[in-house]
Design a protein around this motif. Structure first.
Motif, PDB file in Angstrom:
ATOM      1  N   ILE A  32      -5.640  -4.299  24.528  1.00 41.17           N
ATOM      2  CA  ILE A  32      -6.813  -3.702  24.768  1.00 41.17           C
ATOM      3  C   ILE A  32      -7.469  -2.817  23.527  1.00 41.17           C
ATOM      4  O   ILE A  32      -8.154  -1.920  23.614  1.00 41.17           O
ATOM      5  CB  ILE A  32      -6.799  -2.861  25.950  1.00 41.17           C
ATOM      6  CG1 ILE A  32      -5.636  -1.865  25.946  1.00 41.17           C
ATOM      7  CG2 ILE A  32      -6.616  -3.998  27.224  1.00 41.17           C
ATOM      8  CD1 ILE A  32      -5.752  -0.840  27.091  1.00 41.17           C
ATOM      9  N   ALA A  33      -6.943  -3.015  22.223  1.00 38.20           N
ATOM     10  CA  ALA A  33      -7.313  -2.342  21.143  1.00 38.20           C
ATOM     11  C   ALA A  33      -8.987  -2.038  20.891  1.00 38.20           C
ATOM     12  O   ALA A  33      -9.295  -0.978  20.555  1.00 38.20           O
ATOM     13  CB  ALA A  33      -6.833  -2.905  19.870  1.00 38.20           C
ATOM     14  N   PRO A  34      -9.713  -2.933  21.416  1.00 40.20           N
ATOM     15  CA  PRO A  34     -11.310  -3.102  21.137  1.00 40.20           C
ATOM     16  C   PRO A  34     -11.940  -1.853  22.022  1.00 40.20           C
ATOM     17  O   PRO A  34     -12.903  -1.421  21.800  1.00 40.20           O
ATOM     18  CB  PRO A  34     -11.691  -4.273  21.365  1.00 40.20           C
ATOM     19  CG  PRO A  34     -10.711  -5.234  21.218  1.00 40.20           C
ATOM     20  CD  PRO A  34      -9.490  -4.648  21.305  1.00 40.20           C
ATOM     21  N   LEU A 152      12.590  -3.343  26.259  1.00 40.14           N
ATOM     22  CA  LEU A 152      12.515  -3.269  27.763  1.00 40.14           C
ATOM     23  C   LEU A 152      11.093  -2.623  28.140  1.00 40.14           C
ATOM     24  O   LEU A 152      10.355  -3.094  28.835  1.00 40.14           O
ATOM     25  CB  LEU A 152      13.593  -2.382  28.490  1.00 40.14           C
ATOM     26  CG  LEU A 152      13.285  -2.007  29.946  1.00 40.14           C
ATOM     27  CD1 LEU A 152      13.167  -3.466  30.828  1.00 40.14           C
ATOM     28  CD2 LEU A 152      14.474  -1.272  30.519  1.00 40.14           C
ATOM     29  N   LEU A 153      10.751  -1.390  27.305  1.00 39.93           N
ATOM     30  CA  LEU A 153       9.577  -0.606  27.565  1.00 39.93           C
ATOM     31  C   LEU A 153       8.367  -1.521  27.152  1.00 39.93           C
ATOM     32  O   LEU A 153       7.375  -1.399  27.355  1.00 39.93           O
ATOM     33  CB  LEU A 153       9.707   0.557  27.010  1.00 39.93           C
ATOM     34  CG  LEU A 153      10.634   1.692  27.616  1.00 39.93           C
ATOM     35  CD1 LEU A 153      10.737   2.858  26.712  1.00 39.93           C
ATOM     36  CD2 LEU A 153      10.015   2.001  28.934  1.00 39.93           C
ATOM     37  N   ASN A 154       8.533  -2.422  25.905  1.00 41.61           N
ATOM     38  CA  ASN A 154       7.599  -3.284  25.540  1.00 41.61           C
ATOM     39  C   ASN A 154       6.893  -3.988  26.769  1.00 41.61           C
ATOM     40  O   ASN A 154       5.832  -4.400  26.897  1.00 41.61           O
ATOM     41  CB  ASN A 154       7.990  -4.059  24.494  1.00 41.61           C
ATOM     42  CG  ASN A 154       8.026  -3.481  23.051  1.00 41.61           C
ATOM     43  OD1 ASN A 154       7.292  -2.559  22.718  1.00 41.61           O
ATOM     44  ND2 ASN A 154       8.519  -3.857  22.196  1.00 41.61           N
ATOM     45  N   TRP A 155       7.881  -4.706  27.359  1.00 41.21           N
ATOM     46  CA  TRP A 155       7.346  -5.731  28.525  1.00 41.21           C
ATOM     47  C   TRP A 155       6.672  -4.749  29.582  1.00 41.21           C
ATOM     48  O   TRP A 155       5.663  -5.512  29.850  1.00 41.21           O
ATOM     49  CB  TRP A 155       8.719  -6.292  28.826  1.00 41.21           C
ATOM     50  CG  TRP A 155       9.085  -7.702  28.085  1.00 41.21           C
ATOM     51  CD1 TRP A 155      10.246  -7.567  27.257  1.00 41.21           C
ATOM     52  CD2 TRP A 155       8.451  -8.764  27.856  1.00 41.21           C
ATOM     53  NE1 TRP A 155      10.331  -8.642  26.586  1.00 41.21           N
ATOM     54  CE2 TRP A 155       9.173  -9.539  26.960  1.00 41.21           C
ATOM     55  CE3 TRP A 155       7.288  -9.235  28.474  1.00 41.21           C
ATOM     56  CZ2 TRP A 155       9.082 -10.743  26.440  1.00 41.21           C
ATOM     57  CZ3 TRP A 155       7.122 -10.712  27.966  1.00 41.21           C
ATOM     58  CH2 TRP A 155       7.739 -11.578  27.020  1.00 41.21           C
ATOM     59  N   LEU A 156       7.071  -3.675  29.915  1.00 43.53           N
ATOM     60  CA  LEU A 156       6.479  -3.131  30.978  1.00 43.53           C
ATOM     61  C   LEU A 156       5.051  -2.565  30.330  1.00 43.53           C
ATOM     62  O   LEU A 156       3.994  -2.550  31.249  1.00 43.53           O
ATOM     63  CB  LEU A 156       7.178  -1.720  31.239  1.00 43.53           C
ATOM     64  CG  LEU A 156       8.824  -1.911  31.795  1.00 43.53           C
ATOM     65  CD1 LEU A 156       9.415  -0.681  32.043  1.00 43.53           C
ATOM     66  CD2 LEU A 156       8.477  -2.741  33.129  1.00 43.53           C
ATOM     67  N   ALA A 159       2.594  -5.812  30.404  1.00 40.51           N
ATOM     68  CA  ALA A 159       2.158  -6.003  31.603  1.00 40.51           C
ATOM     69  C   ALA A 159       0.866  -5.214  32.324  1.00 40.51           C
ATOM     70  O   ALA A 159       0.165  -5.426  32.701  1.00 40.51           O
ATOM     71  CB  ALA A 159       3.313  -6.141  32.596  1.00 40.51           C
ATOM     72  N   ALA A 160       1.226  -3.823  31.897  1.00 40.21           N
ATOM     73  CA  ALA A 160       0.225  -2.886  32.434  1.00 40.21           C
ATOM     74  C   ALA A 160      -1.126  -3.211  31.678  1.00 40.21           C
ATOM     75  O   ALA A 160      -2.101  -3.071  32.320  1.00 40.21           O
ATOM     76  CB  ALA A 160       0.839  -1.523  32.392  1.00 40.21           C
ATOM     77  N   GLU A 161      -1.012  -3.394  30.445  1.00 39.55           N
ATOM     78  CA  GLU A 161      -2.169  -3.386  29.739  1.00 39.55           C
ATOM     79  C   GLU A 161      -3.147  -4.801  30.261  1.00 39.55           C
ATOM     80  O   GLU A 161      -4.162  -4.798  29.977  1.00 39.55           O
ATOM     81  CB  GLU A 161      -1.820  -3.718  28.109  1.00 39.55           C
ATOM     82  CG  GLU A 161      -1.620  -2.334  27.635  1.00 39.55           C
ATOM     83  CD  GLU A 161      -1.332  -2.386  26.023  1.00 39.55           C
ATOM     84  OE1 GLU A 161      -1.711  -3.251  25.380  1.00 39.55           O
ATOM     85  OE2 GLU A 161      -0.330  -1.590  25.616  1.00 39.55           O
ATOM     86  N   ALA A 295      -5.479   5.471  26.226  1.00 41.69           N
ATOM     87  CA  ALA A 295      -4.692   6.650  25.641  1.00 41.69           C
ATOM     88  C   ALA A 295      -3.125   6.301  25.685  1.00 41.69           C
ATOM     89  O   ALA A 295      -2.477   6.698  24.846  1.00 41.69           O
ATOM     90  CB  ALA A 295      -4.796   7.971  26.611  1.00 41.69           C
ATOM     91  N   LEU A 296      -2.599   5.824  26.976  1.00 45.53           N
ATOM     92  CA  LEU A 296      -1.417   5.323  26.918  1.00 45.53           C
ATOM     93  C   LEU A 296      -1.102   4.149  26.001  1.00 45.53           C
ATOM     94  O   LEU A 296       0.189   3.993  25.452  1.00 45.53           O
ATOM     95  CB  LEU A 296      -0.929   4.745  28.309  1.00 45.53           C
ATOM     96  CG  LEU A 296      -1.141   6.044  29.482  1.00 45.53           C
ATOM     97  CD1 LEU A 296      -1.042   5.541  30.844  1.00 45.53           C
ATOM     98  CD2 LEU A 296      -0.243   7.188  29.071  1.00 45.53           C
ATOM     99  N   ALA A 297      -1.826   3.069  25.888  1.00 45.74           N
ATOM    100  CA  ALA A 297      -1.629   1.848  25.131  1.00 45.74           C
ATOM    101  C   ALA A 297      -1.468   2.392  23.565  1.00 45.74           C
ATOM    102  O   ALA A 297      -0.469   1.907  22.787  1.00 45.74           O
ATOM    103  CB  ALA A 297      -2.719   1.119  25.156  1.00 45.74           C
TER     104      ALA A 297
END
Length: 469
Positions: A32-34, A152-156, A159-161, A295-297
């Motif tokens: 979601i960088a854009p 592990l956190l990468n996958w979480l 998925a959220a993004e 912000a989180l991404a």
């Protein structure tokens, strides 16, 4: 090909399979960088933002081809720094590493700044500098625990993004079908009344920031379970997937911009253009959701993997005695370059807090990141051709000459159409690198890379560079 071939010990744990590397690529590029730079690219392209991302994708695909060639021949953690040093000359490798340092060292603090600004818009009572500290410290703690934790956190986060992106696309397409926005149109891809290559290349020089990250997979060559083959495939897969997502989301958002003419004329000083478009699609809740996701991404997910890649570059240059030796030390218990991670965090904190008080902080950091990356990419293409000629022209002409020439040509054109600020900052940084190189040569520390097998006790890189942390 094992790293011992190049005179190094295998100190990093080979934990990452192709699916993990693809996740790293997608997280690093931020699917979601854009969201965060939509307004700037929209203005620069006069509304043809989807076309800017198409051209950017084509440029990066050419670059990915050259990365694939070099990572097969030199599957070590230094990426373009290592390729240039071995294909051309160690001194060229040093200057290339210096150029790409501008990219990688600035990325974590840029991400913290953007995320801090986004969170400040949601929670105005907390200053941007405080958010920068929170994001940097949190990511440092995560990365010090080791590659398994970040995997592990990468996958979480990925998925959220993807969930947020699918929500936006679903509501956005439904809103356009219901008559909101400007209706379905291909104007974001091409508008004959305003199109010019100069315009699009200028927009690409900004939008290319979104694509930076697939190249960082080359820095994880010593973490990959199957080495170069896995890295090469992951580069292509992550780049093609994220390009499709970038083009789709910018096309939909461009059709929902409340005031296109105003955005082109006045820009997006508040950085809220995408969130305004999301509000048109689904209401205030969707605008807030996309702002929080940005912000989180940027501040956690992308920042986390950016720190991983940056620490590998510092480690690679340090073990070749081109940066202080303590940066090459790897924690035996966690199998991560702890000192390099902490050094990255200190730089991000120091410069990030300072830049948080400047109105042009994000613009300046973006300029530095993009220029450093494009210089390194151009050198990468040159390395492919140089190495091909030097080693008896083994391999096809298309992959080893034609594609690198096209890739370097497009990148040079993008640099020439980039903002003047990016050109000035980049040239100053390269000038400092040249002075550092002169100092190294004058003090008898000529850049050199090991070429003997790792088992020889006299090999510099085999000397004690690990410690329990």
């Amino acid at each position: 090909m094992p790293v011992t071939t190049f005179g190094y010990q295998q100190q990093l744990r080979r934990e990452l399979r192709i699916r993990d590397l693809i996740a790293y690529g997608l997280i690093f590029m931020v699917v979601i960088a854009p969201f965060g730079i939509f307004g700037s690219v929209y203005q620069a392209s006069a509304g043809m933002i989807a076309l800017a991302y198409v051209v950017g994708a084509a440029t990066m695909i050419l670059t990915a081809s050259s990365y694939g060639v070099m990572v097969e021949k030199y599957p070590v953690a230094g990426s373009v720094y290592g390729y240039a040093g071995r294909a051309i000359a160690p001194a060229v490798g040093f200057l290339t590493g210096w150029a790409i340092l501008l990219d990688y060292v600035c990325i974590p603090l840029l991400l913290s700044l953007v995320a801090g600004a986004s969170m400040n818009s949601i929670v105005p009572g907390v200053p941007i500098a405080a958010w920068v500290i929170i994001f940097v410290v949190a990511n440092t703690v995560i990365n010090v625990f080791g590659i398994r934790t970040t995997k592990l956190l990468n996958w979480l986060f990925l998925a959220a993004e993807l969930v947020v992106l699918l929500i936006f696309l679903g509501f956005g397409l439904a809103a356009i079908a219901d008559g909101k926005g400007h209706g379905f149109s291909l104007d974001p891809f091409y508008n004959g009344t305003t199109f010019s290559w100069s315009l699009i290349l200028g927009a690409v020089s900004i939008g290319m920031l979104s694509y930076l990250g697939f190249d960082a997979l080359g820095l994880l060559a010593e973490d990959a379970a199957d080495g170069a083959r896995t890295v090469r495939r992951a580069m292509y897969a992550s780049l093609l997937l994220v390009a499709a997502l970038f083009i789709a989301q910018t096309w939909v958002a461009a059709l929902l911009v409340p005031d296109p003419a105003g955005l082109i004329a006045n820009g997006d000083p508040a950085g809220s253009a995408f969130y305004d478009a999301a509000e048109v699609a689904g209401g205030p809740w969707l605008g807030t959701l996309t702002a929080l996701a940005t912000a989180l991404a940027w501040g956690v997910a992308n920042n986390m993997v950016a720190q991983v890649a940056t620490s590998r570059l510092l480690m690679a240059m340090a073990r070749d005695r081109q940066l202080p030796a303590f940066l090459a030390r790897v924690s035996v218990s966690r199998s991560v370059p702890t000192n390099a991670i902490l050094a990255t965090a200190v730089i991000s904190l120091g410069i990030g807090v300072w830049m948080a008080g400047r109105d042009d902080g994000i613009t300046l950091m973006s300029a530095m990141v993009n220029f450093g990356a494009m210089i390194a990419f151009i050198v990468l293409h040159v390395c492919v051709i140089w190495d091909w000629v030097k080693n008896g022209r083994q391999g096809g002409v298309l992959r080893n000459v034609v594609i690198p020439v096209l890739g370097a040509g497009v990148l040079i054109a993008v640099i020439l159409h980039a903002q003047l600020l990016a050109q000035k900052v980049g040239l100053i940084w390269l000038g400092i690198g040249a002075l550092v190189l002169i100092f190294l040569l004058a003090t008898g520390r000529r850049p050199a890379l090991p070429e003997v097998p790792a088992g020889d006790d006299d090999t510099p890189t085999n000397r004690a560079v690990t410690e329990h942390v």
